[in-house]
Design a protein around this motif. Structure first.
Motif, PDB file in Angstrom:
ATOM      1  N   MET A  42     -35.635 126.719  24.741  1.00 58.39           N
ATOM      2  CA  MET A  42     -36.104 125.837  23.686  1.00 58.39           C
ATOM      3  C   MET A  42     -35.992 124.390  24.123  1.00 58.39           C
ATOM      4  N   SER A  43     -36.983 123.605  23.804  1.00 59.55           N
ATOM      5  CA  SER A  43     -36.973 122.174  24.084  1.00 59.55           C
ATOM      6  C   SER A  43     -37.008 121.418  22.765  1.00 59.55           C
ATOM      7  N   LEU A  44     -36.037 120.526  22.567  1.00 55.57           N
ATOM      8  CA  LEU A  44     -35.976 119.730  21.341  1.00 55.57           C
ATOM      9  C   LEU A  44     -35.564 118.308  21.687  1.00 55.57           C
ATOM     10  N   THR A  45     -36.423 117.355  21.353  1.00 54.97           N
ATOM     11  CA  THR A  45     -36.150 115.938  21.596  1.00 54.97           C
ATOM     12  C   THR A  45     -36.257 115.181  20.288  1.00 54.97           C
ATOM     13  N   VAL A  46     -35.290 114.300  20.062  1.00 57.92           N
ATOM     14  CA  VAL A  46     -35.321 113.417  18.897  1.00 57.92           C
ATOM     15  C   VAL A  46     -35.611 112.005  19.396  1.00 57.92           C
ATOM     16  N   TYR A  47     -36.750 111.467  18.998  1.00 60.98           N
ATOM     17  CA  TYR A  47     -37.068 110.066  19.271  1.00 60.98           C
ATOM     18  C   TYR A  47     -36.397 109.255  18.170  1.00 60.98           C
ATOM     19  N   GLN A  48     -35.538 108.332  18.569  1.00 58.02           N
ATOM     20  CA  GLN A  48     -34.657 107.711  17.588  1.00 58.02           C
ATOM     21  C   GLN A  48     -34.362 106.256  17.914  1.00 58.02           C
ATOM     22  N   MET A  49     -33.781 105.578  16.936  1.00 60.71           N
ATOM     23  CA  MET A  49     -32.976 104.390  17.134  1.00 60.71           C
ATOM     24  C   MET A  49     -31.579 104.801  16.713  1.00 60.71           C
ATOM     25  N   ALA A  50     -30.630 104.663  17.589  1.00 56.51           N
ATOM     26  CA  ALA A  50     -29.314 105.258  17.372  1.00 56.51           C
ATOM     27  C   ALA A  50     -28.648 104.768  16.096  1.00 56.51           C
ATOM     28  N   TYR A  51     -28.977 103.554  15.664  1.00 57.12           N
ATOM     29  CA  TYR A  51     -28.340 102.994  14.471  1.00 57.12           C
ATOM     30  C   TYR A  51     -29.141 103.238  13.201  1.00 57.12           C
ATOM     31  N   SER A  52     -30.261 103.913  13.286  1.00 54.05           N
ATOM     32  CA  SER A  52     -31.118 104.101  12.123  1.00 54.05           C
ATOM     33  C   SER A  52     -30.448 104.990  11.081  1.00 54.05           C
ATOM     34  N   PRO A  53     -30.443 104.585   9.812  1.00 52.22           N
ATOM     35  CA  PRO A  53     -29.856 105.431   8.770  1.00 52.22           C
ATOM     36  C   PRO A  53     -30.655 106.690   8.500  1.00 52.22           C
ATOM     37  N   PHE A  54     -31.863 106.781   9.062  1.00 47.67           N
ATOM     38  CA  PHE A  54     -32.690 107.970   8.877  1.00 47.67           C
ATOM     39  C   PHE A  54     -32.698 108.862  10.120  1.00 47.67           C
ATOM     40  N   CYS A  55     -32.288 108.324  11.262  1.00 47.54           N
ATOM     41  CA  CYS A  55     -32.118 109.139  12.473  1.00 47.54           C
ATOM     42  C   CYS A  55     -30.748 109.805  12.503  1.00 47.54           C
ATOM     43  N   ILE A  56     -29.711 109.077  12.103  1.00 42.67           N
ATOM     44  CA  ILE A  56     -28.357 109.616  12.145  1.00 42.67           C
ATOM     45  C   ILE A  56     -28.237 110.931  11.372  1.00 42.67           C
ATOM     46  N   PRO A  57     -28.831 111.058  10.167  1.00 42.80           N
ATOM     47  CA  PRO A  57     -28.710 112.344   9.463  1.00 42.80           C
ATOM     48  C   PRO A  57     -29.316 113.520  10.224  1.00 42.80           C
ATOM     49  N   ILE A  58     -30.413 113.272  10.927  1.00 45.04           N
ATOM     50  CA  ILE A  58     -31.079 114.363  11.640  1.00 45.04           C
ATOM     51  C   ILE A  58     -30.249 114.805  12.838  1.00 45.04           C
ATOM     52  N   THR A  59     -29.781 113.874  13.643  1.00 50.88           N
ATOM     53  CA  THR A  59     -28.978 114.258  14.802  1.00 50.88           C
ATOM     54  C   THR A  59     -27.641 114.849  14.366  1.00 50.88           C
ATOM     55  N   ALA A  60     -27.060 114.330  13.270  1.00 54.15           N
ATOM     56  CA  ALA A  60     -25.796 114.890  12.774  1.00 54.15           C
ATOM     57  C   ALA A  60     -25.996 116.312  12.273  1.00 54.15           C
ATOM     58  N   ALA A  61     -27.092 116.564  11.581  1.00 46.98           N
ATOM     59  CA  ALA A  61     -27.364 117.917  11.082  1.00 46.98           C
ATOM     60  C   ALA A  61     -27.594 118.884  12.237  1.00 46.98           C
ATOM     61  N   LEU A  62     -28.318 118.448  13.258  1.00 41.95           N
ATOM     62  CA  LEU A  62     -28.545 119.308  14.414  1.00 41.95           C
ATOM     63  C   LEU A  62     -27.227 119.638  15.112  1.00 41.95           C
ATOM     64  N   ARG A  63     -26.361 118.651  15.267  1.00 44.70           N
ATOM     65  CA  ARG A  63     -25.051 118.914  15.887  1.00 44.70           C
ATOM     66  C   ARG A  63     -24.236 119.863  15.021  1.00 44.70           C
ATOM     67  N   ALA A  64     -24.300 119.674  13.708  1.00 48.37           N
ATOM     68  CA  ALA A  64     -23.553 120.553  12.808  1.00 48.37           C
ATOM     69  C   ALA A  64     -24.032 121.994  12.906  1.00 48.37           C
ATOM     70  N   CYS A  65     -25.307 122.167  13.241  1.00 48.77           N
ATOM     71  CA  CYS A  65     -25.876 123.506  13.404  1.00 48.77           C
ATOM     72  C   CYS A  65     -25.641 124.071  14.801  1.00 48.77           C
ATOM     73  N   GLY A  66     -25.055 123.274  15.684  1.00 48.72           N
ATOM     74  CA  GLY A  66     -24.812 123.724  17.055  1.00 48.72           C
ATOM     75  C   GLY A  66     -26.060 123.773  17.904  1.00 48.72           C
ATOM     76  N   VAL A  67     -27.057 122.965  17.563  1.00 48.46           N
ATOM     77  CA  VAL A  67     -28.332 122.974  18.273  1.00 48.46           C
ATOM     78  C   VAL A  67     -28.278 121.996  19.447  1.00 48.46           C
ATOM     79  N   GLU A  68     -28.743 122.436  20.599  1.00 43.95           N
ATOM     80  CA  GLU A  68     -28.842 121.552  21.752  1.00 43.95           C
ATOM     81  C   GLU A  68     -30.139 120.749  21.676  1.00 43.95           C
ATOM     82  N   PHE A  69     -30.036 119.458  21.914  1.00 41.39           N
ATOM     83  CA  PHE A  69     -31.215 118.599  21.877  1.00 41.39           C
ATOM     84  C   PHE A  69     -30.956 117.369  22.737  1.00 41.39           C
TER      85      PHE A  69
END
Length: 221
Positions: free
Chosen positions: A1-28
């Motif tokens: 599986m390939s999963l990339t998040v295009y982000q700004m690390a400080y964005s209040p709308f990017c942080i929830p997505i990357t945090a949720a993916l980490r909480a799910c144990g998803v590699e990205f």
């Protein structure tokens, strides 16, 4: 599986997505997008979209269909979180909280970080483009005005956040025993506020502080 998040690390709308993916144990992987140069996003979406985050999942692009949508979060929920981010029983209540966070609270908190973000940009072209991006939406001189008004902006932010402090005195997460998307969005808003250590959470809101620490290690498994 390939999963990339295009982000700004400080964005209040990017942080929830990357945090949720980490909480799910998803590699990205993540790809950082400068606020002042969205050209990569425009090329990626054939000129149709320039906001963050964008997900690229096995060649498929996922981004918001409207300014009010949660398409990306719901995609993460459907493909990785097993419906735990958006349980049906909370649909109406979550929408109220999501809109309150994304409109009222985030409007206060991002203005407390943006002057520090500007200070960190040393290239004059990049600084100018960052300021232009902000001033097109909020008016000439807005970033410096936010710098001058930091104290009343922070007071209003803390007043709004007090509602979550009260809730979290009686519950480990916003809607009970497990986090849902509202928790991740609040985590993102606070992550934006505290990014780079320029602003701290209000120590008097101790339940919110403790919850924020829990969210940094939460698992959805």
């Amino acid at each position: 599986m390939s999963l990339t998040v295009y982000q700004m690390a400080y964005s209040p709308f990017c942080i929830p997505i990357t945090a949720a993916l980490r909480a799910c144990g998803v590699e990205f992987t993540t790809r950082e997008i400068p606020n002042w140069d969205r050209s990569e996003l425009l090329r990626l979406t054939n000129g149709t979209y320039y906001q963050v985050p964008i997900l690229e999942h096995d060649g498929r692009l996922i981004f918001e269909s409207t300014p009010e949508s949660e398409d990306i979060a719901r995609y993460v929920d459907a493909h990785f979180a097993g419906g735990r981010l958006f349980p049906e029983r909370l649909d109406g209540l979550q929408q109220i909280v999501i809109e309150f966070l994304g409109d009222d609270v985030e409007f206060q908190t991002f203005r407390l970080l943006d002057p520090h973000t500007l200070d960190s940009i040393h290239d004059p072209v990049a600084r100018g483009l960052f300021v232009r991006h902000k001033e097109r939406k909020f008016g000439r001189g807005c970033v410096e005005q936010w710098r001058r008004d930091a104290a009343p902006i922070r007071a209003e932010a803390d007043r709004l956040l007090e509602r979550f402090e009260i809730t979290l005195r009686h519950s480990p997460f916003l809607f009970g025993e497990a986090p849902v998307y509202s928790d991740f969005l609040l985590h993102g808003v606070l992550g934006n506020l505290t990014y780079g250590g320029h602003n701290r959470l209000n120590a008097a809101q101790s339940s919110l502080v403790a919850w924020h620490e829990r969210m940094g290690a939460v698992k959805l498994r």
